[in-house]
Design a protein around this motif. Structure first.
Motif, mmCIF file in Angstrom:
data_model
loop_
_atom_site.group_PDB
_atom_site.id
_atom_site.type_symbol
_atom_site.label_atom_id
_atom_site.label_comp_id
_atom_site.label_asym_id
_atom_site.label_seq_id
_atom_site.Cartn_x
_atom_site.Cartn_y
_atom_site.Cartn_z
ATOM 1 N N TYR A 65 0.785 -1.158 0.027
ATOM 2 C CA TYR A 65 0.140 0.080 -0.093
ATOM 3 C C TYR A 65 1.101 1.210 -0.004
ATOM 4 C CZ TYR A 65 -3.966 -3.007 0.102
ATOM 5 O OH TYR A 65 -4.973 -3.756 -0.277
ATOM 6 N N LEU A 68 1.640 1.744 -3.689
ATOM 7 C CA LEU A 68 0.583 2.070 -4.420
ATOM 8 C C LEU A 68 0.236 3.452 -4.093
ATOM 9 C CD1 LEU A 68 -1.994 1.759 -6.075
ATOM 10 C CD2 LEU A 68 -3.383 1.002 -3.918
ATOM 11 N N LEU A 72 0.338 6.449 -7.107
ATOM 12 C CA LEU A 72 -0.730 7.522 -7.147
ATOM 13 C C LEU A 72 -0.125 9.054 -7.188
ATOM 14 C CD1 LEU A 72 -3.372 5.640 -5.087
ATOM 15 C CD2 LEU A 72 -3.511 6.300 -7.633
ATOM 16 N N PHE A 94 -5.265 2.950 -15.782
ATOM 17 C CA PHE A 94 -5.429 2.911 -14.300
ATOM 18 C C PHE A 94 -6.416 3.522 -13.951
ATOM 19 C CE2 PHE A 94 -0.908 2.535 -15.422
ATOM 20 C CZ PHE A 94 -0.257 1.535 -14.861
ATOM 21 N N ASN A 96 -7.618 5.330 -10.934
ATOM 22 C CA ASN A 96 -7.048 6.086 -9.694
ATOM 23 C C ASN A 96 -7.991 6.046 -8.549
ATOM 24 O OD1 ASN A 96 -4.566 6.559 -10.723
ATOM 25 N ND2 ASN A 96 -5.194 8.647 -11.308
ATOM 26 N N THR A 98 -10.451 4.011 -7.950
ATOM 27 C CA THR A 98 -10.449 2.527 -7.593
ATOM 28 C C THR A 98 -9.166 2.275 -6.596
ATOM 29 O OG1 THR A 98 -11.517 1.634 -9.301
ATOM 30 C CG2 THR A 98 -10.556 0.011 -8.026
ATOM 31 N N ALA A 99 -8.142 2.911 -6.954
ATOM 32 C CA ALA A 99 -7.037 2.709 -5.909
ATOM 33 C C ALA A 99 -7.088 3.499 -4.941
ATOM 34 C CB ALA A 99 -5.704 3.141 -6.874
#
Length: 161
Positions: A65, A68, A72, A94, A96, A98-99
């Motif tokens: 994370y 991630l 981002l 990608f 973003n 959802t991330a």
């Protein structure tokens, strides 16, 4: 013909090492299990049975994370290249939003792990994360405003104003 002998260091520790490395890279249990060459039921069973493996799993997820979050941030700072809808075939995209949602879902577990590592309270970690999220939101809004102003300026320029 005799069966080939396993090398020293293979077995449970070897697949666990591969699994945890892949989990840190992907934050995805199923993909990490596949990379380690074991079934997802095997990794969940090992997590239930071993406190040490459970701690290493949580640490790998936190690392994933963190990665991630940095990806981002990079996308927000550098921007993203958007492809035309007709060129979507075979193009990696990608999501973003959802991330960000995924990071939010796992926030509590990550907070606990980070607090344990740094010997700080979960509230301190939460406040730090909230400051980072607020800074991210501010950057996104500033970029959107700049893009809107640029689009408006281009629109005025094309009308001879």
């Amino acid at each position: 013909m005799s069966e080939p002998r396993k090398k020293a260091g293979t077995g449970a520790r070897d697949w666990q090492r591969r699994f945890l490395a892949a989990l840190a890279e992907t934050s995805n249990v199923a993909r990490a299990a596949k990379a380690a060459g074991v079934a997802t039921s095997t990794v969940y069973d090992a997590r239930r049975k071993s406190g040490e493996f459970r701690r290493r799993w949580q640490s790998a997820l936190c690392e994933g994370y963190d990665n991630l979050e940095m990806e981002l941030l990079g996308r927000l700072r550098e921007g993203e290249i958007k492809r035309a809808a007709s060129a979507r075939t075979g193009v990696r995209t990608f999501d973003n939003a959802t991330a960000f949602r995924l990071l939010s879902v796992h926030r509590e577990a990550v907070e606990k792990e980070r607090a344990g590592r740094a010997n700080v309270t979960a509230a301190e970690v939460r406040a730090s994360i909230e400051r980072k999220v607020a800074a991210l939101k501010a950057r996104v809004l500033a970029r959107q405003e700049a893009e809107q102003l640029e689009a408006e300026a281009e629109g005025r320029g094309s009308h001879g104003e």
